[in-house]
Design a protein around this motif. Structure first.
Motif, PDB file in Angstrom:
ATOM      1  N   ALA A   1      13.436  -7.600  -1.222  1.00 31.82           N
ATOM      2  CA  ALA A   1      12.026  -7.654  -1.598  1.00 31.82           C
ATOM      3  C   ALA A   1      11.943  -7.851  -3.106  1.00 31.82           C
ATOM      4  N   VAL A   2      11.088  -8.768  -3.524  1.00 31.90           N
ATOM      5  CA  VAL A   2      10.931  -9.133  -4.923  1.00 31.90           C
ATOM      6  C   VAL A   2       9.463  -8.964  -5.299  1.00 31.90           C
ATOM      7  N   THR A   3       9.211  -8.446  -6.504  1.00 34.00           N
ATOM      8  CA  THR A   3       7.847  -8.351  -7.003  1.00 34.00           C
ATOM      9  C   THR A   3       7.696  -9.211  -8.245  1.00 34.00           C
ATOM     10  N   ILE A   4       6.706 -10.093  -8.213  1.00 33.71           N
ATOM     11  CA  ILE A   4       6.306 -10.841  -9.402  1.00 33.71           C
ATOM     12  C   ILE A   4       5.111 -10.086  -9.965  1.00 33.71           C
ATOM     13  N   LEU A   5       5.358  -9.359 -11.054  1.00 33.53           N
ATOM     14  CA  LEU A   5       4.330  -8.491 -11.636  1.00 33.53           C
ATOM     15  C   LEU A   5       3.713  -9.176 -12.842  1.00 33.53           C
TER      16      LEU A   5
ATOM     17  N   VAL B   1       2.962   0.754  -8.020  1.00 35.34           N
ATOM     18  CA  VAL B   1       1.899  -0.058  -7.440  1.00 35.34           C
ATOM     19  C   VAL B   1       1.883   0.248  -5.954  1.00 35.34           C
ATOM     20  N   HIS B   2       0.724   0.602  -5.432  1.00 32.22           N
ATOM     21  CA  HIS B   2       0.614   0.893  -3.999  1.00 32.22           C
ATOM     22  C   HIS B   2       0.767  -0.410  -3.214  1.00 32.22           C
ATOM     23  N   PRO B   3       1.469  -0.377  -2.083  1.00 28.97           N
ATOM     24  CA  PRO B   3       1.632  -1.598  -1.283  1.00 28.97           C
ATOM     25  C   PRO B   3       0.315  -2.294  -0.942  1.00 28.97           C
ATOM     26  N   ASP B   4      -0.773  -1.532  -0.784  1.00 26.38           N
ATOM     27  CA  ASP B   4      -2.072  -2.147  -0.488  1.00 26.38           C
ATOM     28  C   ASP B   4      -2.581  -3.006  -1.645  1.00 26.38           C
ATOM     29  N   ASP B   5      -2.033  -2.780  -2.845  1.00 27.59           N
ATOM     30  CA  ASP B   5      -2.451  -3.541  -4.024  1.00 27.59           C
ATOM     31  C   ASP B   5      -1.516  -4.713  -4.313  1.00 27.59           C
ATOM     32  N   MET B   6      -0.647  -5.021  -3.367  1.00 28.29           N
ATOM     33  CA  MET B   6       0.273  -6.149  -3.502  1.00 28.29           C
ATOM     34  C   MET B   6      -0.146  -7.253  -2.536  1.00 28.29           C
ATOM     35  N   THR B   7       0.151  -8.484  -2.932  1.00 24.66           N
ATOM     36  CA  THR B   7      -0.194  -9.643  -2.122  1.00 24.66           C
ATOM     37  C   THR B   7       1.077 -10.410  -1.789  1.00 24.66           C
ATOM     38  N   ALA B   8       1.220 -10.785  -0.542  1.00 23.63           N
ATOM     39  CA  ALA B   8       2.387 -11.559  -0.133  1.00 23.63           C
ATOM     40  C   ALA B   8       2.321 -12.952  -0.727  1.00 23.63           C
ATOM     41  N   GLY B   9       3.471 -13.422  -1.233  1.00 23.46           N
ATOM     42  CA  GLY B   9       3.551 -14.788  -1.732  1.00 23.46           C
ATOM     43  C   GLY B   9       3.464 -15.772  -0.578  1.00 23.46           C
ATOM     44  N   SER B  10       3.118 -17.006  -0.911  1.00 25.73           N
ATOM     45  CA  SER B  10       3.084 -18.041   0.112  1.00 25.73           C
ATOM     46  C   SER B  10       3.903 -19.229  -0.390  1.00 25.73           C
ATOM     47  N   PRO B  11       5.104 -19.423   0.111  1.00 29.37           N
ATOM     48  CA  PRO B  11       5.710 -18.764   1.263  1.00 29.37           C
ATOM     49  C   PRO B  11       6.142 -17.342   0.906  1.00 29.37           C
ATOM     50  N   ASN B  12       6.151 -16.498   1.915  1.00 29.28           N
ATOM     51  CA  ASN B  12       6.518 -15.105   1.671  1.00 29.28           C
ATOM     52  C   ASN B  12       8.015 -14.905   1.646  1.00 29.28           C
ATOM     53  N   ALA B  13       8.766 -15.719   2.357  1.00 29.24           N
ATOM     54  CA  ALA B  13      10.222 -15.559   2.407  1.00 29.24           C
ATOM     55  C   ALA B  13      10.898 -16.795   1.828  1.00 29.24           C
ATOM     56  N   ILE B  14      11.885 -16.548   0.983  1.00 31.60           N
ATOM     57  CA  ILE B  14      12.685 -17.614   0.397  1.00 31.60           C
ATOM     58  C   ILE B  14      14.130 -17.373   0.807  1.00 31.60           C
ATOM     59  N   VAL B  15      14.736 -18.367   1.437  1.00 31.15           N
ATOM     60  CA  VAL B  15      16.113 -18.245   1.900  1.00 31.15           C
ATOM     61  C   VAL B  15      17.029 -18.838   0.835  1.00 31.15           C
ATOM     62  N   HIS B  16      17.988 -18.040   0.373  1.00 29.79           N
ATOM     63  CA  HIS B  16      18.976 -18.490  -0.600  1.00 29.79           C
ATOM     64  C   HIS B  16      20.235 -18.940   0.138  1.00 29.79           C
TER      65      HIS B  16
ATOM     66  N   VAL C   1       8.671 -12.054  -1.012  1.00 34.61           N
ATOM     67  CA  VAL C   1       8.103 -12.049  -2.352  1.00 34.61           C
ATOM     68  C   VAL C   1       6.662 -11.560  -2.319  1.00 34.61           C
ATOM     69  N   PHE C   2       6.356 -10.676  -3.279  1.00 32.77           N
ATOM     70  CA  PHE C   2       5.014 -10.100  -3.382  1.00 32.77           C
ATOM     71  C   PHE C   2       4.537 -10.184  -4.823  1.00 32.77           C
ATOM     72  N   PHE C   3       3.226 -10.324  -4.972  1.00 35.89           N
ATOM     73  CA  PHE C   3       2.592 -10.370  -6.283  1.00 35.89           C
ATOM     74  C   PHE C   3       1.775  -9.105  -6.498  1.00 35.89           C
ATOM     75  N   ALA C   4       1.747  -8.657  -7.741  1.00 37.59           N
ATOM     76  CA  ALA C   4       0.917  -7.522  -8.129  1.00 37.59           C
ATOM     77  C   ALA C   4       0.587  -7.687  -9.609  1.00 37.59           C
ATOM     78  N   SER C   5      -0.356  -6.906 -10.079  1.00 30.99           N
ATOM     79  CA  SER C   5      -0.671  -6.929 -11.507  1.00 30.99           C
ATOM     80  C   SER C   5      -1.055  -5.534 -11.971  1.00 30.99           C
ATOM     81  N   VAL C   6      -0.718  -5.266 -13.216  1.00 28.90           N
ATOM     82  CA  VAL C   6      -1.059  -4.015 -13.888  1.00 28.90           C
ATOM     83  C   VAL C   6      -1.387  -4.360 -15.341  1.00 28.90           C
ATOM     84  N   PRO C   7      -2.144  -3.510 -16.027  1.00 29.90           N
ATOM     85  CA  PRO C   7      -2.394  -3.769 -17.446  1.00 29.90           C
ATOM     86  C   PRO C   7      -1.164  -3.411 -18.280  1.00 29.90           C
TER      87      PRO C   7
END
Length: 153
Positions: free
Chosen positions: A21-25, A79-94, A102-108
């Motif tokens: 699981a990856v977070t792009i913050l 960051v609470h999981p409810d405040d995260m958004t799934a990326g599109s595409p959500n899965a990247i195969v290496h 992959v999930f996106f979130a933001s904080v100040p």
């Protein structure tokens, strides 16, 4: 063919993947017009460049929960999981047998302290999207899927 034998054969020939699981913050201050669009990146001893908060999922762990857990463990940012958004595409195969969800979130960034342990993560810092440091190969690949960084598609 008996069910146990079919299962055994399927397990022997089916490809096996590690799931992470990856977070792009992102810095939410930028969304309010307070500075440039920025991402949180990590410098880790085992990577050849800066990377994203990420890790392998625990058994039966939901990917979004794993992303939130890894983000907190590596940066101290909760960051609470409810405040995260799934990326599109959500899965990247290496190519190395790893699937990243992959999930996106933001904080100040201005009011969010960063806490790293110094062993798994040496440093965490915010970087402008248009001036990213040298990225690890996997990080450049992941960000590129979302139109970010030097490998943007």
């Amino acid at each position: 063919m008996p069910l146990p034998v079919r299962r055994m054969l399927a397990r022997m020939v089916a490809p096996k993947y590690l799931v992470g699981a990856v977070t792009i913050l992102r810095d939410s201050d930028a969304a309010e017009g307070d500075g440039p669009d920025r991402l949180l990146l990590l410098r880790q001893p085992h990577r050849g460049g800066w990377g994203l908060p990420a890790g392998l999922l625990k058994k039966r762990e939901q990917p979004i929960v794993g992303a939130a857990r890894e983000l907190f463990e590596e940066t101290g940012v909760r960051v609470h999981p409810d405040d995260m958004t799934a990326g599109s595409p959500n899965a990247i195969v290496h190519v190395v047998g790893v699937v990243d969800t992959v999930f996106f979130a933001s904080v100040p960034a201005s009011t969010t302290p960063l806490v790293v342990d110094g062993a798994e993560v040496l440093e965490a810092a915010w970087f402008p999207v248009d001036d990213l440091p040298r990225l690890s190969a996997n990080t450049a690949l992941v960000l590129g899927h979302y139109g970010i960084g030097p490998d943007a598609r």
